[in-house]
Scaffold this motif. Sequence first.
Motif, mmCIF file in Angstrom:
data_model
loop_
_atom_site.group_PDB
_atom_site.id
_atom_site.type_symbol
_atom_site.label_atom_id
_atom_site.label_comp_id
_atom_site.label_asym_id
_atom_site.label_seq_id
_atom_site.Cartn_x
_atom_site.Cartn_y
_atom_site.Cartn_z
ATOM 1 N N ASN A 284 -8.118 0.162 3.361
ATOM 2 C CA ASN A 284 -8.687 0.829 2.187
ATOM 3 C C ASN A 284 -9.648 1.933 2.599
ATOM 4 O OD1 ASN A 284 -7.478 -0.487 -0.028
ATOM 5 N ND2 ASN A 284 -8.798 -2.265 0.232
ATOM 6 N N ILE A 285 -10.483 1.644 3.611
ATOM 7 C CA ILE A 285 -11.431 2.649 4.103
ATOM 8 C C ILE A 285 -10.674 3.828 4.706
ATOM 9 C CG2 ILE A 285 -13.228 3.117 5.804
ATOM 10 C CD1 ILE A 285 -14.177 0.259 5.469
ATOM 11 N N GLN B 48 -19.164 12.042 2.443
ATOM 12 C CA GLN B 48 -18.173 11.911 1.374
ATOM 13 C C GLN B 48 -18.644 12.625 0.114
ATOM 14 O OE1 GLN B 48 -17.987 7.524 1.772
ATOM 15 N NE2 GLN B 48 -15.769 7.770 1.754
ATOM 16 N N TYR C 208 0.808 -1.219 0.000
ATOM 17 C CA TYR C 208 0.000 0.000 0.000
ATOM 18 C C TYR C 208 0.845 1.274 0.000
ATOM 19 C CZ TYR C 208 -4.388 -2.454 0.484
ATOM 20 O OH TYR C 208 -5.485 -3.241 0.240
ATOM 21 N N ARG D 20 -7.628 4.932 4.108
ATOM 22 C CA ARG D 20 -6.961 5.738 3.080
ATOM 23 C C ARG D 20 -7.966 6.626 2.348
ATOM 24 N NH1 ARG D 20 -1.972 3.866 0.946
ATOM 25 N NH2 ARG D 20 -2.755 4.108 -1.181
ATOM 26 N N THR D 21 -9.129 6.066 2.029
ATOM 27 C CA THR D 21 -10.153 6.846 1.326
ATOM 28 C C THR D 21 -10.634 8.016 2.176
ATOM 29 O OG1 THR D 21 -10.907 4.918 0.085
ATOM 30 C CG2 THR D 21 -12.436 6.767 0.258
ATOM 31 N N LEU D 22 -10.899 7.737 3.450
ATOM 32 C CA LEU D 22 -11.394 8.796 4.338
ATOM 33 C C LEU D 22 -10.330 9.846 4.609
ATOM 34 C CD1 LEU D 22 -13.472 6.688 6.902
ATOM 35 C CD2 LEU D 22 -14.251 7.888 4.843
ATOM 36 N N ARG D 23 -9.088 9.436 4.707
ATOM 37 C CA ARG D 23 -8.005 10.403 4.918
ATOM 38 C C ARG D 23 -7.866 11.328 3.715
ATOM 39 N NH1 ARG D 23 -6.566 12.507 8.877
ATOM 40 N NH2 ARG D 23 -4.336 12.630 8.484
ATOM 41 N N GLN D 24 -8.047 10.782 2.516
ATOM 42 C CA GLN D 24 -7.964 11.605 1.309
ATOM 43 C C GLN D 24 -9.053 12.665 1.282
ATOM 44 O OE1 GLN D 24 -8.122 8.752 -1.870
ATOM 45 N NE2 GLN D 24 -5.969 8.154 -1.663
ATOM 46 N N LEU D 25 -10.157 12.400 1.965
ATOM 47 C CA LEU D 25 -11.251 13.364 2.043
ATOM 48 C C LEU D 25 -11.102 14.313 3.223
ATOM 49 C CD1 LEU D 25 -14.241 10.990 1.203
ATOM 50 C CD2 LEU D 25 -13.247 12.747 -0.273
#
Length: 269
Positions: A51-52, A85, A13, A54-59
């Motif tokens: 995965n969750i 989101q 990752y 990383r996605t939430l951190r990007q937001l």
Amino acid sequence: MKLYRIGEISQLYDISVDTLRHYEKLCILLPEQVNDSGYRYYSNRQIWQLNIIRTLRQLGIGLMDIRDYLSHRTLENSQGLVEFQLETVDQKLRELNLLKQELEARHYYLLESQQVEVGEIKLKTLPARKVWIEMREVRTIWEIDRLHKEIELNIEGSRLSYFAWGRAGAFISEDDFHKGNHAHYCGSFIFDKLADKEIPAGDYLCLDFQGEYSQQNIDEQYFRMKAYMKTYSLELAGSVVEIYKLDIHETDDEQEYLTEIQIPVRSFR
């Protein structure tokens, strides 16, 4: 059940081992197993959780909020998270669209600036132009730039960005113009249709010139314009305006600087 060591997850990752250990310390991502030697192993469940995360951190969602969500996952919470989101993505899209518009405008301005007829003296009739003004004596382009920044900071909400597109300049007083003090400025300004002052409408003798802000280069342009005024029986009718179309904010090459001099004039015949 297949297990992965922390180093494998790190490589898979592209996330540092230190970050994974930090997630563990905050109880956000706990290993499936930790053996007697302290080796950490992760299962597909932790990969899915990562995965969750990383996605939430990007937001831009904080780690504590992510921990709360992962520890209390329900359909209601999941729906609320998806709605959040979507709102975040919509906001980012609006911001990116505004950024795109600004970049397109800047790109157009840079292209147009390179098509300017340099060195040609023209008499133009210009409308009144709204400006924010800071009247203070300065002598260098760096001091002028500092005044521009002060003007920007004084605007409510700091909505101005003066550092591009020929929106900023400086004044030379009538007295200094007549004395030949062409690099002695009495104030600075930024164009803005919502500003509280204005540069008067009228006839202006205009010249675009390129090159450094050296005394020699500046004097050469003003001597040419004064000769033109003498030839065509024109006299000064107010403070001289200099507009910095391309300067330190666009290029480090001083030979690429583009400045427009606007001298308010009237006929004395």
